[in-house]
Design an enzyme around this catalytic site. Structure first.
Site, PDB file in Angstrom:
ATOM      1  N   ASP A 143      14.559  -4.419 -26.540  1.00  0.00           N
ATOM      2  CA  ASP A 143      13.650  -3.683 -25.646  1.00  0.00           C
ATOM      3  C   ASP A 143      13.274  -2.295 -26.171  1.00  0.00           C
ATOM      4  O   ASP A 143      12.523  -1.570 -25.504  1.00  0.00           O
ATOM      5  CB  ASP A 143      14.282  -3.532 -24.253  1.00  0.00           C
ATOM      6  CG  ASP A 143      14.265  -4.842 -23.479  1.00  0.00           C
ATOM      7  OD1 ASP A 143      13.272  -5.581 -23.622  1.00  0.00           O
ATOM      8  OD2 ASP A 143      15.230  -5.112 -22.753  1.00  0.00           O
ATOM      9  N   ASP A 203       9.143 -12.094 -23.923  1.00  0.00           N
ATOM     10  CA  ASP A 203       8.905 -10.654 -23.743  1.00  0.00           C
ATOM     11  C   ASP A 203       9.006  -9.888 -25.066  1.00  0.00           C
ATOM     12  O   ASP A 203       8.391  -8.838 -25.249  1.00  0.00           O
ATOM     13  CB  ASP A 203       9.925 -10.036 -22.767  1.00  0.00           C
ATOM     14  CG  ASP A 203      10.341 -10.943 -21.635  1.00  0.00           C
ATOM     15  OD1 ASP A 203      10.296 -12.170 -21.813  1.00  0.00           O
ATOM     16  OD2 ASP A 203      10.732 -10.441 -20.576  1.00  0.00           O
TER      17      ASP A 203
END
Ligand code: GLY
Length: 426
Positions: A143, A203
């Site tokens: 992330d 993602d």
């Protein structure tokens, strides 16, 4: 003969002798004023009025976050200081800098500064970006792109501050260190070793933008190749025949084969989780922009078609949280997915001349509907911008609430739309 004088005389006689005419005229005048006003609101454009509203909301959010920061008074570590969402108890949820959402609030402040050029937003953006600096040493998550590229990345794009560049390059190196050359993908999560060996989630496509940026900055092709290979491997393994995407693909690190394909935040392993589809669309549109490889443009177009043609896509184009959730239409929407899709479609407009009219029309429709029906009313809900997003329904977490990433991608979509509108003279 002076006609205007004559007409003026007749008019004033009518006004004097026929009071009902006076009433008629004032009603007409009021009507005219209303029409002019509505034209002015229209002329103001949806972007201008949204930004005016967002300015009020973000001012509130910054002042609340500032007072929370003083209360928390973090000396070191990762105390909850960045706004993310609202709890079921109606409390603001703040997160630490290592949360995957930590970059969105500073990123929104950068977008606000970019649009308004008001130094107060720059000051706030710098302040909340600086809080994330310690994450330049983080190697424990994919992330990093979300966290650092949305914050430092936007800051660097706008201000070219060399200290930001250094932090971003260090982060890109750490993200690259999560790449497995045998599998040709970047590892997403480090948790859940009882379930997955080497989990990669859709993602993760979003984090590649940081690597493409690092390549452009340094000309070190390893950044480019890692991002390229990740995108190619994901294209091969994450998608079904209809171009919907699995959420999680788990790889066997010994054989290199796919162990399992499943969901984490969607309705079921075989369902199309709305935000996952949005990440896929955005990710491949961005990969085409960065590489010029037509297979990425085709992938983005196919995902866009899947979304546009889906029977469960509501007419207002704000998706339910999962396209296969069983109780549609009695299921929560996900405004964050809609904002990500709109932003991606505006990006695609620049890449796909043939379909740009169609993409622009759908993107505009999403923006219109988010603006009409999903904006948080002024000074409500702690200064968030959009309501009605869904974080993770299977975990009963953040369902039908504001989310910082919905706000971030909405702002980005507005800025992308304003550039397109300007170029087309709208
Ligand atoms: N990246 C996590 C999510 O989309 O919820």
């Amino acid at each position: 003969m002076n006609y205007s004088k004559k007409i003026g005389e007749i008019g004033s006689k009518m006004l004097i002798f026929y009071p009902w005419n006076r009433r008629c005229i004032s009603v007409l005048l009021m009507g005219l004023i209303l029409i002019l006003n509505s034209c002015r609101t229209k002329n103001k454009s949806i972007i201008e009025s949204d930004f005016e509203h967002i300015g009020h909301q973000l001012s509130l959010a910054v002042s609340l976050a500032d007072s929370n920061f003083i209360k928390v008074n973090p000396k070191s570590g990762r105390d909850p200081i960045i706004p993310r969402s609202i709890s079921p108890e109606h409390k603001m949820i703040y997160v630490g800098t290592d949360d995957w959402c930590s970059g969105f609030f500073p990123g929104s402040l950068w977008y606000m500064y970019e649009y308004t050029k008001d130094p107060k937003w720059e000051e706030a953006a710098k302040k909340y970006t600086a809080m994330l600096e310690q994450e330049k040493n983080n190697k424990s998550t994919h992330d990093l792109g979300f966290m650092m590229y949305c914050s430092y990345g936007n800051g660097y794009r706008i201000n070219k501050d060399s200290s930001y560049r250094k932090i971003l390059l260090q982060t890109a190196m750490n993200l690259k260190s999560r790449y497995n050359p045998k599998l040709k993908v970047i590892r997403s999560w480090d948790f859940g070793s009882d379930v997955w060996q080497f989990p990669v989630i859709i993602d993760n496509m979003m984090n590649l933008e940081l690597l493409f940026w690092a390549f452009r900055e340094t000309r070190d092709s390893s950044y480019f190749n890692v991002a390229l290979n990740h995108a190619l491997t994901t294209k091969n393994n994450h998608f079904r025949a209809d171009y919907s995407t699995y959420h999680v693909v788990d790889y066997d690190t010994i054989t290199g084969h796919v162990r399992q394909k499943m969901t984490h935040q969607g309705y079921s392993d075989e369902s199309a989780w709305a935000r996952g589809q949005a990440w896929a669309l955005y990710g491949y549109a961005m990969c085409y922009r960065e590489t010029g490889r037509t297979e990425f443009l085709d992938q983005a177009k196919n995902v866009a078609n899947f979304l546009n043609d889906h029977q469960n896509m509501p007419p207002d184009r704000i998706p339910y949280w999962d396209f296969n959730s069983p109780k549609i239409p009695d299921e929560p929407r996900d405004a964050s997915a809609a904002a990500i899709i709109a932003s991606a479609l505006f990006d695609l407009c620049k890449s796909d001349a043939k379909n740009q009219g169609e993409y622009k029309k759908i993107g505009d429709k999403i923006i219109q509907n988010l603006s009409d029906n999903y904006l948080v009313p002024q000074n409500k809900l702690f200064g968030f911008i959009l309501n009605h997003s869904t974080g993770s329904k299977p975990h009963h977490s953040e369902v039908d609430v504001p989310l910082s990433y919905a706000d971030y991608y909405f702002l980005e979509a507005l800025i992308r739309k304003s550039e397109l509108d300007k170029n087309h003279g709208n």
